[in-house]
Design a protein around this motif. Structure first.
Motif, PDB file in Angstrom:
ATOM      1  N   GLY A 290       0.870  -1.271   0.058  1.00 56.13           N
ATOM      2  CA  GLY A 290       0.068  -0.076  -0.017  1.00 56.13           C
ATOM      3  C   GLY A 290       0.932   1.260   0.011  1.00 56.13           C
ATOM      4  O   GLY A 290       1.932   1.206   0.323  1.00 56.13           O
ATOM      5  N   VAL A 291       0.165   2.324  -0.454  1.00 56.07           N
ATOM      6  CA  VAL A 291       0.771   3.758  -0.457  1.00 56.07           C
ATOM      7  C   VAL A 291      -0.221   4.521   0.137  1.00 56.07           C
ATOM      8  O   VAL A 291      -1.279   4.571  -0.446  1.00 56.07           O
ATOM      9  N   ARG A 292       0.123   5.388   1.284  1.00 61.17           N
ATOM     10  CA  ARG A 292      -0.944   6.504   1.586  1.00 61.17           C
ATOM     11  C   ARG A 292      -0.110   7.810   1.688  1.00 61.17           C
ATOM     12  O   ARG A 292       1.018   7.834   1.880  1.00 61.17           O
TER      13      ARG A 292
ATOM     14  N   ALA B   7       4.982   4.128   1.689  1.00 59.10           N
ATOM     15  CA  ALA B   7       4.661   2.737   1.213  1.00 59.10           C
ATOM     16  C   ALA B   7       4.642   1.838   2.480  1.00 59.10           C
ATOM     17  O   ALA B   7       5.457   1.989   3.218  1.00 59.10           O
ATOM     18  N   LEU B   8       3.898   0.921   2.331  1.00 60.34           N
ATOM     19  CA  LEU B   8       3.870  -0.256   3.308  1.00 60.34           C
ATOM     20  C   LEU B   8       3.680  -1.521   2.758  1.00 60.34           C
ATOM     21  O   LEU B   8       3.174  -1.760   1.574  1.00 60.34           O
TER      22      LEU B   8
ATOM     23  N   LEU C 199       0.945   9.616  -9.747  1.00 67.19           N
ATOM     24  CA  LEU C 199      -0.707  10.099  -9.593  1.00 67.19           C
ATOM     25  C   LEU C 199      -0.718  11.533  -9.038  1.00 67.19           C
ATOM     26  O   LEU C 199      -2.013  11.917  -8.992  1.00 67.19           O
ATOM     27  N   GLY C 200       0.327  11.931  -8.387  1.00 69.33           N
ATOM     28  CA  GLY C 200       0.362  13.391  -8.034  1.00 69.33           C
ATOM     29  C   GLY C 200      -0.623  13.634  -6.861  1.00 69.33           C
ATOM     30  O   GLY C 200      -0.855  12.765  -6.155  1.00 69.33           O
ATOM     31  N   ARG C 201      -1.038  14.938  -6.571  1.00 67.31           N
ATOM     32  CA  ARG C 201      -1.459  15.101  -5.296  1.00 67.31           C
ATOM     33  C   ARG C 201      -3.030  14.658  -5.244  1.00 67.31           C
ATOM     34  O   ARG C 201      -3.572  14.749  -4.119  1.00 67.31           O
ATOM     35  N   ARG C 202      -3.559  14.264  -6.286  1.00 66.39           N
ATOM     36  CA  ARG C 202      -4.865  13.668  -6.232  1.00 66.39           C
ATOM     37  C   ARG C 202      -4.948  12.122  -5.551  1.00 66.39           C
ATOM     38  O   ARG C 202      -6.056  11.835  -4.889  1.00 66.39           O
ATOM     39  N   LEU C 203      -3.762  11.698  -5.341  1.00 72.20           N
ATOM     40  CA  LEU C 203      -3.892  10.254  -4.824  1.00 72.20           C
ATOM     41  C   LEU C 203      -4.001  10.270  -3.173  1.00 72.20           C
ATOM     42  O   LEU C 203      -3.415  11.295  -2.672  1.00 72.20           O
ATOM     43  N   ASP C 204      -4.858   9.553  -2.802  1.00 74.15           N
ATOM     44  CA  ASP C 204      -5.110   9.432  -1.224  1.00 74.15           C
ATOM     45  C   ASP C 204      -4.170   8.171  -0.707  1.00 74.15           C
ATOM     46  O   ASP C 204      -3.352   8.135  -0.012  1.00 74.15           O
ATOM     47  N   THR C 205      -4.979   7.016  -1.178  1.00 80.97           N
ATOM     48  CA  THR C 205      -4.127   5.842  -0.974  1.00 80.97           C
ATOM     49  C   THR C 205      -4.465   4.594  -2.235  1.00 80.97           C
ATOM     50  O   THR C 205      -5.411   4.808  -3.077  1.00 80.97           O
ATOM     51  N   LEU C 206      -3.308   3.998  -2.461  1.00 83.32           N
ATOM     52  CA  LEU C 206      -3.364   2.860  -3.377  1.00 83.32           C
ATOM     53  C   LEU C 206      -2.912   1.746  -2.570  1.00 83.32           C
ATOM     54  O   LEU C 206      -1.993   1.557  -1.702  1.00 83.32           O
ATOM     55  N   GLU C 207      -3.786   0.819  -2.740  1.00 81.92           N
ATOM     56  CA  GLU C 207      -3.604  -0.375  -2.099  1.00 81.92           C
ATOM     57  C   GLU C 207      -3.935  -1.670  -2.794  1.00 81.92           C
ATOM     58  O   GLU C 207      -4.824  -1.829  -3.432  1.00 81.92           O
ATOM     59  N   ILE C 208      -2.910  -2.785  -2.581  1.00 79.65           N
ATOM     60  CA  ILE C 208      -3.094  -4.094  -3.347  1.00 79.65           C
ATOM     61  C   ILE C 208      -3.153  -5.036  -2.449  1.00 79.65           C
ATOM     62  O   ILE C 208      -2.202  -5.165  -1.641  1.00 79.65           O
ATOM     63  N   ASN C 209      -4.203  -5.749  -2.099  1.00 78.04           N
ATOM     64  CA  ASN C 209      -4.265  -6.646  -0.922  1.00 78.04           C
ATOM     65  C   ASN C 209      -5.329  -7.674  -1.652  1.00 78.04           C
ATOM     66  O   ASN C 209      -6.542  -7.651  -1.535  1.00 78.04           O
ATOM     67  N   PRO C 210      -4.886  -8.890  -2.098  1.00 81.31           N
ATOM     68  CA  PRO C 210      -3.644  -9.328  -2.016  1.00 81.31           C
ATOM     69  C   PRO C 210      -2.770  -9.318  -3.434  1.00 81.31           C
ATOM     70  O   PRO C 210      -3.300  -9.425  -4.174  1.00 81.31           O
ATOM     71  N   PHE C 211      -1.420  -9.233  -3.223  1.00 79.49           N
ATOM     72  CA  PHE C 211      -0.511  -9.749  -4.069  1.00 79.49           C
ATOM     73  C   PHE C 211      -0.484 -11.573  -3.915  1.00 79.49           C
ATOM     74  O   PHE C 211      -0.032 -11.587  -2.845  1.00 79.49           O
ATOM     75  N   ILE C 212      -0.634 -12.059  -4.879  1.00 80.29           N
ATOM     76  CA  ILE C 212      -0.311 -13.433  -4.900  1.00 80.29           C
ATOM     77  C   ILE C 212       0.935 -13.964  -5.032  1.00 80.29           C
ATOM     78  O   ILE C 212       1.456 -13.544  -6.049  1.00 80.29           O
ATOM     79  N   VAL C 213       1.699 -14.711  -4.340  1.00 82.43           N
ATOM     80  CA  VAL C 213       3.058 -14.940  -4.721  1.00 82.43           C
ATOM     81  C   VAL C 213       2.770 -16.442  -5.412  1.00 82.43           C
ATOM     82  O   VAL C 213       2.314 -17.421  -4.719  1.00 82.43           O
ATOM     83  N   THR C 214       3.247 -16.533  -6.575  1.00 82.83           N
ATOM     84  CA  THR C 214       3.093 -17.564  -7.505  1.00 82.83           C
ATOM     85  C   THR C 214       4.589 -17.641  -8.122  1.00 82.83           C
ATOM     86  O   THR C 214       5.506 -16.962  -7.793  1.00 82.83           O
TER      87      THR C 214
END
Length: 724
Positions: free
Chosen positions: A609-611, A620-621, A688-703
């Motif tokens: 995630g990025v907030r 980033a997290l 994405l500039g100043r418009r972004l609040d959060t971007l989260e990918i859950n889950p990323f699958i480990v393949t």
């Protein structure tokens, strides 16, 4: 960088509101400056007195007849505006405002402080305060403070600059520095920070030739970019920064509809900033000054290769030499906790020790045993041998009370003196009971002394980290957000939207070359079936909506669908869910269709995630993902955008790397490729500039093919917002 020369190196000082009584707020600065040796010109300003403490008094600043470098202001808050006007007319360059009753006193005080700040800015006056305890330059004997503490004694002049938002902490820290004999260059308290902030002082100290180490106490930060730039300047100058940051709970974190926001509390963001710029964090006053002592007086070890963005201390070997097996184990335990390797004694040195004391332990810790009493030279030879072997970054030796023993002390002197003249020898850190005179002799030769054995080990880790930072001299410093925008994607975001649909979010990820599950958008049931058959069963069907982000709460997620009928049924349920939500909310919730995606098979789930933090910008997290993310809370953070090296380090810190390395028959995943995915997500967020609040990918699958995004949520801020 704000120029603080007029504040800290003033050739002339006016005290506005000067008091004839030395113990008053307006009288103490005059007393301190006169009694403690300030050599510049001193002008008391008091319209009611012809003389103040033996000096001619002036009715106003204009009566002085010449500009002054620094004005110390000790008048009521209501008179501060008039004084600032006088400063502007007099050509004064800096002002310390002791007066309280400003922002800390309510809304009226806030307005008065704002006017004071504007006036100072318009007049070109560097403003410290209001509601501050002042500043000192120990080398120049300049004491612009109303604290009486300097009357009890002045710390030695040294190379440690100390800055504090709190006057009370600053005064106490000054007294502790004096007791510890820690040499100070400058001491500054910033108070309400209407003008100068802690960050400005750090940035100036980073360029001050008389300061080598910076100690800072902060309670909060209004301007995250300002602090980052200051820490960047210190890192580039190779000057270590020690910070005590209070208020470490998550109370300041925003509540938001994402794991990223709930897991990244206020203190975690500060820690990410400190980690990015190599800040040494102290959680106690004792540690605050101990770190200052270590960094200002300790010799740096030789630089060791530091792979994967790991902390330098984790790959800088330590030799523990002890007269007590039990204490040696204690020191080894602390070394392991800090990640300091403890390789065994090199064979040549081990053979020499065993020849002298057959029952000595030549592992690491190296236990010479109590035989040191009878054979002190053997103990010293062991220390010198490992220090010169090239196998260790530092040597930590425990000798209990042996330093004060008549037979051992001369041997220790000879060893320390010889090692101090050998630039290739590893630094020696000593733990034990040492009297003040012997301690001073040892410290003058770069041998630090600690009562607590674990502190010697911690000092080794601190010095290794400082050596890595100073050796880099700015190389690898995180770029500041103003310089990392490779592409402005904000113009492509839907105007007025507060979120993206999952389809829109997945498309952004795919365009950024982030691996995503094969998917398609379907507006009706027939299209959903065609998409599923094109992708291949089993598939997932998920509600696609900018308004409903938590899809599972309304039955908007269906997994492992194996045939066309299951897809049609899922589509119907989701269309109905939107209709019910529309009816319950009484507001339009458009049905945007469903996302159909091929099910991704793997053996682990990762959350990335990025907030946007309101002070420091994008954070980033990464952590173990899926529904367990809030349970395990094993995460790592970094300032976005991330370098691949920092991303790789975060994978290790969060233990996600263990998932990628394969287990129970599952193949390993290329860790560099996984780090690149994390870095790409963080760069997308920045773009994405100043418009972004959060971007989260859950889950990323480990393949077996690497990390594949199976779900994405993007929330947005209003157009035109200018916060970080």
């Amino acid at each position: 960088m704000v120029d603080l020369n007029s504040l800290l190196y003033p050739r002339s000082i006016a005290v506005v509101g000067a008091s004839t009584q030395p113990d008053k707020v307006g009288g103490m600065p005059i007393r301190l400056l006169r009694e403690l040796g300030y050599e510049g010109r001193l002008y008391p300003v008091n319209p009611s007195a012809g003389e103040v403490q033996g000096l001619r008094a002036y009715g106003s600043l204009s009566d002085i007849g010449e500009p002054v470098d620094l004005a110390i202001v000790a008048v009521p808050a209501s008179a501060s505006q008039d004084v600032m006007a006088q400063l502007a007319g007099n050509g004064t360059r800096a002002a310390v405002v002791f007066t309280s009753g400003f922002a800390e006193a309510g809304e009226a005080g806030v307005r008065m402080q704002d006017r004071l700040a504007r006036s100072a800015q318009e007049a070109g006056v560097t403003l410290l305060g209001p509601n501050c305890l002042g500043a000192m330059n120990l080398r120049e004997r300049m004491f612009a403070t109303f604290s009486p503490i300097p009357l009890s004694g002045v710390p030695p002049v040294g190379e440690v600059g100390l800055v504090s938002q709190s006057g009370a902490f600053g005064a106490y820290a000054y007294a502790l520095a004096r007791e510890a004999g820690l040499g100070l260059s400058h001491w500054v308290t910033t108070g309400n920070e209407a003008g100068l902030q802690v960050a400005d002082v750090i940035a100036w100290l980073a360029n001050d030739p008389n300061t080598r180490v910076i100690l800072a106490y902060i309670e909060g930060c209004r301007d995250g970019m300002r602090l980052r730039q200051a820490l960047d300047a210190a890192r580039a100058a190779g000057k270590p920064v020690v910070i005590t940051k209070v208020g470490t709970t998550a109370a300041g974190a925003r509540s938001a509809q994402s794991h990223t926001a709930s897991l990244t509390g206020e203190d975690a963001v500060y820690q990410a900033v400190f980690d990015a710029y190599g800040v040494h964090r102290a959680h106690t006053l004792e540690a605050f000054f101990r770190l200052g002592y270590v960094l200002s007086r300790g010799r740096r070890p030789a630089l060791w290769h530091c792979p994967d963005g790991l902390d330098a201390s984790a790959v800088t070997p330590l030799a523990v030499v002890t007269v007590s097996g039990g204490v040696g184990i204690m020191m080894a335990d602390r070394a392991e906790e800090l990640g300091l390797p403890l390789p065994p004694m090199p064979e040549a040195e081990a053979e020499a020790l065993r020849a002298a004391i057959p029952f000595a332990s030549t592992a690491n810790p190296i236990d010479v045993t109590g035989q040191v009493v009878a054979q002190p030279r053997v103990f010293m030879d062991a220390i010198a041998g490992v220090a010169r072997s090239g196998a260790y970054g530092s040597v930590a030796a425990f000798l209990a009370g042996g330093a004060n023993a008549p037979r051992l002390w001369p041997e220790l002197q000879q060893t320390v003196a010889t090692l101090s003249e050998d630039p290739k020898a590893a630094p020696l850190l000593l733990a034990g009971i040492v009297d003040d005179d012997k301690r001073a002799w040892l410290e003058a030769r770069g041998c630090l002394v600690f009562r607590e054995p674990a502190h010697a080990v911690e000092a080794a880790a601190t010095l290794a980290r400082a050596a890595a930072m100073e050796g880099a001299r700015g190389a690898g410093t995180p770029q500041l957000p103003t310089s990392v925008m490779h592409a402005d994607l904000s113009r492509d975001l839907p105007p007025g939207a507060t979120a993206l649909s999952e389809y829109e979010a997945m498309r952004l990820l795919a365009d950024a070359e982030v691996p995503v599950a094969l998917h398609g958008l379907a507006q009706d049931a027939d299209e959903a079936v065609r998409t599923a058959e094109r992708l291949g069963y089993p598939v997932a069907v998920k509600l696609c909506s900018r308004e409903i982000l938590h899809k599972s709460d309304v039955g908007g997620v269906a997994l492992n669908l194996a045939d066309a009928q299951a897809v049609r049924d899922a589509f119907a349920r989701m269309e109905g869910a939107v209709a019910r939500t529309r009816a319950e909310n009484g507001a339009p919730v458009p049905f945007e269709g469903v996302l159909v995606a091929r099910m991704v098979r793997g053996w682990g789930e990762v959350m990335v995630g990025v907030r946007r933090d309101p002070v420091f910008g994008l954070v980033a997290l990464v952590g173990i993902g899926g529904t367990a993310v809030e349970i395990f809370r094993q995460t790592a953070r970094g300032l976005a955008p991330l370098s691949r090296e920092r991303a790789r380090a975060m994978l290790r810190e969060s233990r996600v790397a263990a998932l990628c390395e394969g287990h129970r028959g599952n193949p390993g995943v290329d860790l560099d490729a996984a780090a690149q995915v994390l870095a790409s997500v963080s760069e997308l967020a920045a773009n994405l500039g100043r418009r972004l609040d959060t971007l989260e990918i859950n889950p990323f699958i480990v393949t077996a093919q690497g990390l594949v995004a199976a779900d994405a949520v993007v929330t947005l801020r209003p157009d035109g917002i200018s916060a970080p």
